[in-house]
Scaffold this active site. Structure first.
Site, PDB file in Angstrom:
ATOM      1  N   GLU A  20      12.543  -0.643 -46.098  1.00  0.00           N
ATOM      2  CA  GLU A  20      12.409  -0.973 -44.680  1.00  0.00           C
ATOM      3  C   GLU A  20      12.089   0.261 -43.834  1.00  0.00           C
ATOM      4  O   GLU A  20      12.697   0.510 -42.805  1.00  0.00           O
ATOM      5  CB  GLU A  20      13.676  -1.671 -44.169  1.00  0.00           C
ATOM      6  N   ASP A  47      18.991 -11.377 -49.136  1.00  0.00           N
ATOM      7  CA  ASP A  47      19.694 -10.630 -48.099  1.00  0.00           C
ATOM      8  C   ASP A  47      20.852 -11.411 -47.481  1.00  0.00           C
ATOM      9  O   ASP A  47      20.736 -11.883 -46.351  1.00  0.00           O
ATOM     10  CB  ASP A  47      18.689 -10.241 -46.997  1.00  0.00           C
ATOM     11  N   GLU A  76      26.008 -11.497 -40.836  1.00  0.00           N
ATOM     12  CA  GLU A  76      24.695 -11.445 -40.184  1.00  0.00           C
ATOM     13  C   GLU A  76      23.972 -12.790 -40.221  1.00  0.00           C
ATOM     14  O   GLU A  76      23.423 -13.229 -39.213  1.00  0.00           O
ATOM     15  CB  GLU A  76      23.853 -10.361 -40.875  1.00  0.00           C
TER      16      GLU A  76
HETATM   17  O1  GCW Z   1      17.914  -7.086 -43.856  1.00  0.00           O
HETATM   18  C1  GCW Z   1      18.801  -6.245 -43.524  1.00  0.00           C
HETATM   19  C2  GCW Z   1      19.375  -6.180 -42.177  1.00  0.00           C
HETATM   20  C3  GCW Z   1      19.169  -4.778 -41.705  1.00  0.00           C
HETATM   21  C4  GCW Z   1      19.849  -3.840 -42.700  1.00  0.00           C
HETATM   22  C5  GCW Z   1      19.255  -4.084 -44.090  1.00  0.00           C
HETATM   23  C6  GCW Z   1      19.921  -3.271 -45.168  1.00  0.00           C
HETATM   24  C7  GCW Z   1      20.874  -1.745 -42.303  1.00  0.00           C
HETATM   25  O2  GCW Z   1      18.804  -7.128 -41.334  1.00  0.00           O
HETATM   26  O3  GCW Z   1      19.727  -4.661 -40.442  1.00  0.00           O
HETATM   27  O4  GCW Z   1      19.707  -2.503 -42.344  1.00  0.00           O
HETATM   28  O5  GCW Z   1      19.411  -5.430 -44.421  1.00  0.00           O
HETATM   29  O6  GCW Z   1      20.774  -3.819 -45.845  1.00  0.00           O
HETATM   30  O7  GCW Z   1      19.579  -2.128 -45.343  1.00  0.00           O
END
Ligand code: GCW
Length: 662
Positions: free
Chosen positions: A270, A349, A377
């Site tokens: 990411e 996720d 989340e």
């Molecule tokens: O998809 C995600 C969350 C992000 C998070 C990521 C991760 C910290 O939406 O906010 O970033 O997983 O686990 O690294």
């Protein structure tokens, strides 16, 4: 009732027949962890029984009634304890200070639960070596995916060192947690500077507080720190200059900050930097850091949440679910001893339902740790109640078939399967600076429950919930019964009224809250449901992305065919027509309608049960939670109606019970 003490508010217990007249505690008080335990006992006895025992050095020990002795003694596994009562004298024996502390909290739990200690003889050893929290706190005070206020670690790019940290440490220790990462895995800006002298002084005071409760401090690292701190122009893990930069850096950090356990790294994920930039592997990156922390006994925890986040929704072959496996399986056996791979429970996720990550059972020569998320989340963001321990239990119990026996995820991450000691379980934390720590008062059950589960995975989710309820709200049976019903039904309810049959997502992009069936359908994140007028689901069988084959047999075969695939995961693994009949004889479409109505009914029942607790819970708790319950009631209807309407409009097929769909 002091909410800021959560389950450690030592209220007087009328029913407490546990032990009387404890007036002396003997312990090696020069050890700070043992001293914490002894002082905790004083506070607990003072609050619960109304009589504060006096502390004495162990050298003054004299046996006798009314005595507690905390004694370090070899015999058990690290951090284990032996708690027993004999002739009015209570002893906690443990091989180390952490064991003493956990034995003390077991004793205190007895007081809080009103359980008799007479003649008791309890031996426990923690099952997971590492029992860790991961906070996603940013140094400006915000929290990524935080739903309980702001950070109580950071504000305005400063580290906060105050009483809340002490209570925080006590809460963690009482649940058996022994490690914590305080900054977000997305390390940016000031957080990159945590490993510089800008923060050493505060960090070391902070770390000492944790250390007094047997908790190791970990930090998230910015992989590109050598560059971002302005010192080098590369972060290539095989570059000698980079290697030596990290060696010096680690020497400096470990010298300045006591009680440091190591580092957590999110790399090449990411948008975060990592070894890929230099055509190096995750093993090259992790091993370079591991070598640098080795002299100090440090650990490098490397996350496996790595995927292509720039996918094209038209492309049906690239599968985000595969990517963690595909990125890491070829590196099995090439990580140094002090590297642990941290693997999310599922391949996507933290959805309400996912299969277990195929790296569990795939990797056989690498230290592994399970990552779960209590921050909810995707499971209601601490506005909906969603007690997640039952989900974690299912994950832990999953048979990977990596061996004939001792092959479950719990066996792997407890070190049993591969005789490892560097392994365990981490939870993305759900705390913030809200009075009650977790926003929703009932969300604290996930925090407490996570720690207890990692220590003793054989406890049932009900046992843990019941324990938390009594510790927090006292021994009233109605409170226990109703809250237990609510907690135990909360995850099933949430699953029923949100995305069906393992498909996940269907949330508003970015916020991940509230229904939006196509919210992620044409996005770049690899999160699709592929619904059309005939069917829905992602084909991950051998005719599709091939994901199902990443599991060991018989799992691969079971997942590969719709007839044998567990139904709760059917749409995760297969694209199915709406009129496909499930084992119950219902079509998928009718199942979707039914579960969405049922989910809302369950919420209604949860709320009416909660209403019975007016006057039995502290007013503030009741009102605060009720406000959230009323929101959940409304919001679960929004979920139900949007999902049902979506499928009704796609198919034109009405509900066979004629209920309202729009
Ligand atoms: O998809 C995600 C969350 C992000 C998070 C990521 C991760 C910290 O939406 O906010 O970033 O997983 O686990 O690294």
């Amino acid at each position: 009732m002091g909410f800021e003490q959560a389950w450690l508010s030592y209220q007087k217990r009328e029913t407490c027949g546990v032990v009387k007249n404890i007036d002396r505690i003997y312990a090696s008080l020069q050890n700070p962890v043992i001293r914490s335990g002894a002082e905790e006992l004083q506070a607990a006895f003072a609050g619960i029984i109304g009589n504060e025992p006096v502390l004495y050095a162990d050298s003054e020990y004299e046996p006798g009634e009314g005595t507690i002795r905390l004694l370090v003694k070899e015999g058990l596994k690290a951090e284990g304890y032996h708690l027993f009562e004999e002739k009015g004298e209570i002893t906690v024996e443990a091989p180390d200070a952490n064991g003493i502390l956990y034995g003390v909290f077991e004793l205190i739990r007895h007081l809080q639960l009103g359980k008799n200690l007479n003649g008791k003889d309890i031996t426990k050893e923690p099952v997971m070596p590492l029992r860790m929290l991961n906070h996603w706190d940013n140094m400006d005070g915000s929290i990524e995916r935080g739903y309980s206020g702001n950070s109580f670690f950071f504000e305005d790019n400063q580290i906060l060192v105050n009483d809340r940290i002490v209570t925080y440490a006590r809460l963690l220790a009482s649940a058996g947690i022994n490690a914590t990462v305080i900054n977000n895995v997305n390390v940016k800006d000031s957080a990159t500077w945590l490993i510089t002298d800008r923060y050493f002084e505060d960090l070391s005071r902070f770390s000492q507080i944790l250390g007094d409760y047997g908790i190791k401090l970990f930090l998230s690292l910015n992989y590109a720190a050598p560059m971002e701190l302005g010192e080098l122009n590369s972060a290539d893990p095989l570059d000698e200059k980079v290697k030596s930069w990290w060696k010096h850096k680690m020497e400096e950090v470990f010298r300045a900050v006591p009680n440091l356990g190591g580092f957590l790294i999110k790399a090449d994920s990411e948008g975060r930097p990592g070894p890929f930039t230099y055509n190096r592997t995750h093993a090259d990156g992790a091993n370079m850091l591991a070598e640098a922390v080795e002299p100090y006994g440090g650990l490098i925890i490397w996350r496996c949440f790595v995927y292509n986040c720039r996918q094209d929704w038209r492309d049906r072959k690239t599968d985000r679910a595969r990517s963690g496996y595909d990125n890491f399986i070829g590196l099995d056996g090439s990580f140094r001893d002090n590297v642990i791979l941290q693997i999310k429970n599922g391949p996507m996720d933290f959805q309400v339902r996912e299969p277990v990550h195929p790296l569990f059972g795939g990797l056989t020569r690498t230290n592994q740790m399970l990552e779960v998320q209590i921050a909810q989340e995707y499971t209601g963001q601490q506005r909906h109640v969603c007690y997640l321990i039952p989900m974690f239990k299912e994950v832990l119990a999953f048979r990977t078939y990596v061996k004939e026996t001792d092959d479950t995820v719990a066996d792997i991450v407890s070190g049993k399967t591969f005789q490892q000691t560097r392994c365990g379980m981490a939870a993305v934390a759900n705390t913030g600076n809200d009075d009650n720590w977790t926003g929703h008062d009932l969300a604290a059950a996930n925090l407490y429950g996570f720690g207890r589960l990692a220590f003793e995975p054989e406890l049932t989710a009900e046992e843990i919930a019941a324990e938390w309820i009594t510790l927090t709200y006292g021994t009233d049976e109605t409170v226990k019964e109703e809250l237990l019903f609510i907690l135990m039904n909360s995850w099933p309810a949430y699953e029923k009224y949100t995305a069906p049959l393992g498909i996940g997502w269907m949330v508003n992009p970015n916020y991940h809250y509230g229904p939006n069936v196509d919210g992620y359908e044409y996005d770049r994140w690899g999160t699709y449901h592929r619904a059309d007028h005939q069917g829905i689901g992602v084909d991950r069988s051998h005719s599709g992305t091939g994901y199902a084959a990443l599991y060991r047999e018989p799992n691969a075969r079971i997942y590969n065919a719709p007839e044998t695939c567990p139904e709760e995961l059917l749409l995760f693994f297969h694209h199915m027509p709406y009129n496909y009949k499930l084992r119950s004889g219902k079509t998928i479409l009718q199942y979707i309608y039914d579960t969405h109505f049922e989910g809302v009914e369950l919420v209604d029942e949860m709320v009416s049960r909660f209403e019975k607790l007016k006057g039995k819970l502290p007013d503030q708790v009741y009102e605060r939670a009720m406000e959230r319950f009323l929101h959940q009631k409304k919001h679960s209807r929004e979920w139900r109606d949007q999902i049902n309407t979506y499928f009704y409009r796609k198919t034109g097929i009405p509900d066979d019970r004629g209920r309202t769909i729009y």
